[in-house]
Scaffold this active site. Structure first.
Site, PDB file in Angstrom:
ATOM      1  N   SER A 229      -8.832  -4.097   3.739  1.00 36.51           N
ATOM      2  CA  SER A 229      -8.644  -5.225   2.827  1.00 36.51           C
ATOM      3  C   SER A 229      -8.128  -6.456   3.579  1.00 36.51           C
ATOM      4  O   SER A 229      -7.514  -6.344   4.654  1.00 36.51           O
ATOM      5  CB  SER A 229      -7.686  -4.830   1.710  1.00 36.51           C
TER       6      SER A 229
ATOM      7  N   GLU B 231      -5.842   7.393   5.259  1.00 35.36           N
ATOM      8  CA  GLU B 231      -5.144   8.609   4.849  1.00 35.36           C
ATOM      9  C   GLU B 231      -5.737   9.200   3.559  1.00 35.36           C
ATOM     10  O   GLU B 231      -5.364  10.280   3.131  1.00 35.36           O
ATOM     11  CB  GLU B 231      -3.640   8.347   4.691  1.00 35.36           C
ATOM     12  N   ARG B 232      -6.691   8.467   2.934  1.00 36.17           N
ATOM     13  CA  ARG B 232      -7.305   8.979   1.687  1.00 36.17           C
ATOM     14  C   ARG B 232      -8.351  10.049   1.975  1.00 36.17           C
ATOM     15  O   ARG B 232      -8.538  10.968   1.204  1.00 36.17           O
ATOM     16  CB  ARG B 232      -8.010   7.846   0.941  1.00 36.17           C
TER      17      ARG B 232
ATOM     18  N   GLU C 259     -11.297  -9.284  -5.483  1.00 39.33           N
ATOM     19  CA  GLU C 259     -12.212  -8.172  -5.170  1.00 39.33           C
ATOM     20  C   GLU C 259     -11.799  -6.983  -6.040  1.00 39.33           C
ATOM     21  O   GLU C 259     -10.686  -6.461  -5.890  1.00 39.33           O
ATOM     22  CB  GLU C 259     -12.098  -7.801  -3.688  1.00 39.33           C
TER      23      GLU C 259
ATOM     24  N   LYS D  66      -7.154   5.664  13.890  1.00 36.75           N
ATOM     25  CA  LYS D  66      -6.209   5.892  12.776  1.00 36.75           C
ATOM     26  C   LYS D  66      -7.043   5.716  11.510  1.00 36.75           C
ATOM     27  O   LYS D  66      -7.221   4.613  11.011  1.00 36.75           O
ATOM     28  CB  LYS D  66      -5.068   4.862  12.855  1.00 36.75           C
TER      29      LYS D  66
ATOM     30  N   CYS E  30     -18.003  -2.843   0.812  1.00 31.81           N
ATOM     31  CA  CYS E  30     -17.693  -4.241   1.134  1.00 31.81           C
ATOM     32  C   CYS E  30     -18.942  -5.109   1.004  1.00 31.81           C
ATOM     33  O   CYS E  30     -18.853  -6.323   0.951  1.00 31.81           O
ATOM     34  CB  CYS E  30     -17.130  -4.352   2.537  1.00 31.81           C
TER      35      CYS E  30
ATOM     36  N   PHE F  29     -11.013   3.670   3.648  1.00 29.25           N
ATOM     37  CA  PHE F  29     -11.433   4.930   3.016  1.00 29.25           C
ATOM     38  C   PHE F  29     -12.914   4.935   2.660  1.00 29.25           C
ATOM     39  O   PHE F  29     -13.504   6.004   2.495  1.00 29.25           O
ATOM     40  CB  PHE F  29     -10.609   5.178   1.733  1.00 29.25           C
TER      41      PHE F  29
HETATM   42  P1  NAD Z   1      -6.804  -0.929   3.102  1.00 22.96           P
HETATM   43  O1  NAD Z   1      -6.614  -2.291   3.660  1.00 22.96           O
HETATM   44  O2  NAD Z   1      -5.890  -0.478   2.007  1.00 22.96           O
HETATM   45  O3  NAD Z   1      -6.635   0.176   4.259  1.00 22.96           O
HETATM   46  C1  NAD Z   1      -7.350   0.083   5.462  1.00 22.96           C
HETATM   47  C2  NAD Z   1      -6.527   0.741   6.572  1.00 22.96           C
HETATM   48  O4  NAD Z   1      -5.303   0.033   6.723  1.00 22.96           O
HETATM   49  C3  NAD Z   1      -6.190   2.195   6.314  1.00 22.96           C
HETATM   50  O5  NAD Z   1      -6.326   2.923   7.503  1.00 22.96           O
HETATM   51  C4  NAD Z   1      -4.728   2.128   5.874  1.00 22.96           C
HETATM   52  O6  NAD Z   1      -3.997   3.279   6.216  1.00 22.96           O
HETATM   53  C5  NAD Z   1      -4.193   0.912   6.610  1.00 22.96           C
HETATM   54  N1  NAD Z   1      -3.132   0.235   5.877  1.00 22.96           N
HETATM   55  C6  NAD Z   1      -2.957   0.184   4.527  1.00 22.96           C
HETATM   56  N2  NAD Z   1      -1.860  -0.535   4.221  1.00 22.96           N
HETATM   57  C7  NAD Z   1      -1.331  -0.945   5.389  1.00 22.96           C
HETATM   58  C8  NAD Z   1      -0.197  -1.749   5.723  1.00 22.96           C
HETATM   59  N3  NAD Z   1       0.623  -2.247   4.793  1.00 22.96           N
HETATM   60  N4  NAD Z   1       0.048  -1.995   7.020  1.00 22.96           N
HETATM   61  C9  NAD Z   1      -0.759  -1.492   7.977  1.00 22.96           C
HETATM   62  N5  NAD Z   1      -1.853  -0.726   7.710  1.00 22.96           N
HETATM   63  C10 NAD Z   1      -2.141  -0.457   6.444  1.00 22.96           C
HETATM   64  O7  NAD Z   1      -8.334  -0.809   2.672  1.00 22.96           O
HETATM   65  P2  NAD Z   1      -9.058   0.380   1.913  1.00 22.96           P
HETATM   66  O8  NAD Z   1      -8.600   0.403   0.492  1.00 22.96           O
HETATM   67  O9  NAD Z   1      -8.966   1.630   2.706  1.00 22.96           O
HETATM   68  O10 NAD Z   1     -10.580  -0.113   1.997  1.00 22.96           O
HETATM   69  C11 NAD Z   1     -11.148  -1.004   1.086  1.00 22.96           C
HETATM   70  C12 NAD Z   1     -11.174  -2.418   1.637  1.00 22.96           C
HETATM   71  O11 NAD Z   1     -11.881  -2.457   2.873  1.00 22.96           O
HETATM   72  C13 NAD Z   1     -11.919  -3.388   0.723  1.00 22.96           C
HETATM   73  O12 NAD Z   1     -11.213  -4.591   0.692  1.00 22.96           O
HETATM   74  C14 NAD Z   1     -13.267  -3.572   1.422  1.00 22.96           C
HETATM   75  O13 NAD Z   1     -13.928  -4.776   1.132  1.00 22.96           O
HETATM   76  C15 NAD Z   1     -12.849  -3.509   2.843  1.00 22.96           C
HETATM   77  N6  NAD Z   1     -13.964  -3.184   3.719  1.00 22.96           N
HETATM   78  C16 NAD Z   1     -14.458  -4.185   4.496  1.00 22.96           C
HETATM   79  C17 NAD Z   1     -15.527  -3.935   5.329  1.00 22.96           C
HETATM   80  C18 NAD Z   1     -16.079  -5.021   6.212  1.00 22.96           C
HETATM   81  O14 NAD Z   1     -16.817  -4.707   7.138  1.00 22.96           O
HETATM   82  N7  NAD Z   1     -15.760  -6.277   5.969  1.00 22.96           N
HETATM   83  C19 NAD Z   1     -16.105  -2.660   5.368  1.00 22.96           C
HETATM   84  C20 NAD Z   1     -15.564  -1.671   4.559  1.00 22.96           C
HETATM   85  C21 NAD Z   1     -14.490  -1.945   3.740  1.00 22.96           C
END
Ligand code: NAD
Length: 499
Positions: free
Chosen positions: A226, A176-177, A384, A173, A281, A149
């Site tokens: 994450s 969804e937020r 985090e 994909k 991140c 998101f």
């Molecule tokens: P998230 O892991 O909750 O969601 C990321 C994606 O995964 C979304 O599209 C979501 O729909 C999907 N998802 C969520 N739960 C799932 C599941 N159980 N099974 C399969 N798919 C699922 O992350 P977020 O809250 O959207 O984003 C924040 C996180 O992203 C933080 O941890 C941040 O550090 C990380 N991030 C990392 C980078 C990088 O380049 N390392 C860049 C941006 C964000």
């Protein structure tokens, strides 16, 4: 109530699964739209459209493919305000920050215009008698990406621009937020001349992600989000024989040496720690001053700066330093972690717990928090937080400070503030972290370098954007060619070696 759609085969398509998620306006706490959550059948529809369109797209010469990206850059600039507004409305970040989100994506699109150069391949004339050898990079076919998101414009572009420049079809994909901007980007790509089916957006949650991971036709999966989900997607995708790259969470340390300019260090920490409400991140979430005197001087500079931070909705324009966090759940998770910090004995020197914004009481705003005397065993150090919370861990020496960053499970980014070249050089060489800043607090590499962490912040061999992206989205094929005039009579029974 607005009902969002998928974008499949060049058209907005309503969700048919019957499942939806709420999309909030984080500033007011109101549900402003519903986004459909795709099932297997909807993913299959997108994959069929992608499979049908991809071979013709791969056959378009790379310069013409690049021209679509050139036109797309123009359209991004034309619609910059509209994109930023839609982004801020769903994400909550300030308008200048939302524009930055679009621009950092746009820069990668610009880089991908170099596709004809990047895809040229290699050629060896006369590798043996009458034998030539050449390697070419070919598109994978149907590729997919799952995005978080916090950068709803930038990260989708980091994935789809190189994928499409290389001749692939790409299924996105998004989170969804905040799904509206990804849908707008897909429309703009088609306005720029991209054929239908080459870039599609399928909204959803785990069900849609699993439909990608277990789909035979999809060749590669990119993920940013994450770490627990990154590990799941990497493990599952690899077991399905796909090419996978996953980028996860972070806990970025900034080391402040006694010789650093303390005003510069404090300014840097405030921007990198609290910008975008800490939902980056590459945010700095741990300050490590070296020596108690440095720590005292730093805290003295930080406290007034953190107390002066202006928190508000994006509609307040330039008058706001950061906006709300993305959901009520994110807000309560941050508040819970702050409380563990207090309970476990850290000193809360700026306490944002009672923060309320008049007129926006139902918004997901979180006041700025600054902790001192944080230790390695505390939850606020290990986890985090992804919120406006900066932890200060006092180190007694440079060795202790670098050791902290090296021992942490995450390894996305880090920074050191010092005037001493030897220390900075030693830090950059020894640290086991992917992106390093020297007097630069958020060292996000530009488009033509690559972006990626180490340790639990990234899974897979190749980074995002830069030359790695062209490797990730292509396969190498090597051809050895001999013409009849060079062929000797009779069969060859031993392994061929070049004469
Ligand atoms: P998230 O892991 O909750 O969601 C990321 C994606 O995964 C979304 O599209 C979501 O729909 C999907 N998802 C969520 N739960 C799932 C599941 N159980 N099974 C399969 N798919 C699922 O992350 P977020 O809250 O959207 O984003 C924040 C996180 O992203 C933080 O941890 C941040 O550090 C990380 N991030 C990392 C980078 C990088 O380049 N390392 C860049 C941006 C964000």
């Amino acid at each position: 109530m607005q009902e969002l759609t998928h974008y499949i085969n060049g058209a907005h398509v309503k969700g048919t699964s019957g499942r939806f998620a709420d999309v909030f306006n984080p500033a007011t706490g109101e549900v402003q739209a519903k986004v459909p959550l795709a099932n297997q059948a909807e993913m299959d529809q997108a994959v069929s459209a992608a499979s049908a369109a991809q071979p013709a797209w791969a056959a378009v010469n790379p310069q013409r493919r690049a021209r679509v990206l050139m036109k797309f850059v123009d359209l991004l600039n034309r619609d910059m305000d509209k994109l930023a507004e839609a982004l801020s409305r769903e994400h909550g970040k300030t308008l200048p920050d939302a524009k930055g989100d679009v621009i950092r994506g746009l820069e990668v699109v610009e880089y991908c215009i170099a596709a004809p150069q990047m895809l040229k391949g290699e050629y060896t004339d006369s590798a043996g008698p009458g034998i030539d050898m050449y390697s070419m990079r070919q598109a994978l076919g149907v590729t997919a990406g799952i995005t978080p998101f916090n950068f709803p414009a930038m990260i989708p572009m980091w994935m789809f621009a190189p994928a499409i420049a290389c001749g692939n079809a790409f299924i996105l994909k998004p989170s969804e937020r905040d799904p509206s901007v990804p849908l707008m980007l897909a429309e703009l790509m088609e306005e720029a001349g991209l054929p239908k089916g080459i870039l599609q957006v399928v909204n959803g949650d785990k069900e849609a992600v699993d439909a990608i991971l277990y789909h035979d036709v999809i060749q590669s999966v990119g993920f940013v989000g994450s770490t627990p989900i990154a590990e799941y997607i990497y493990g599952t995708g690899c077991a399905q024989g796909k090419r996978v790259q996953c980028f996860g969470g972070a806990k970025n340390h900034m080391i402040i040496m006694p010789d650093a300019d303390m005003d510069q260090a404090a300014d840097a920490l405030v921007g990198a720690g609290y910008g975008a409400a800490g939902e980056r991140c590459m945010a700095i979430s741990v300050a490590v001053p070296v020596g108690d005197d440095t720590a005292d001087r730093l805290i003295e500079k930080l406290v007034p700066r953190v107390e002066a931070l202006k928190v508000g909705p994006y509609t307040s324009g330039d008058d706001v330093d950061y906006g709300p966090v993305v959901t009520a759940a994110a807000k309560s998770n941050i508040e819970r972690l702050v409380q563990t910090g207090v309970d476990q004995g850290a000193k809360l020197v700026v306490d944002g717990r009672d923060f309320k914004l008049q007129g926006y009481e139902d918004g997901f705003f979180v006041g700025a928090h600054l902790f001192d005397n944080v230790t390695k065993d505390m939850d606020i150090y290990k986890t985090e937080i992804f919120g406006p919370v900066l932890s200060t861990v006092r180190a007694q020496s440079y060795e202790e400070a670098i050791g902290l960053a090296m021992d942490h499970e995450y390894g996305n980014g880090t920074a050191i503030f010092t005037r001493d070249g030897d220390t900075a050089r030693d830090f950059a060489n020894r640290i086991n972290i992917g992106m390093v800043g020297i007097n630069v607090p958020i060292p996000v590499p530009l488009a033509y370098h690559t972006f990626g962490g180490w340790k639990k912040s990234a899974f897979g061999d190749l980074n995002q954007h830069g030359p790695d992206a062209f490797k990730f989205y292509t396969r190498t094929k090597t051809v050895t060619a001999r013409w009849p005039s060079g062929i000797k009579e009779g069969g060859e029974f031993s392994i061929p070696v070049m004469e």
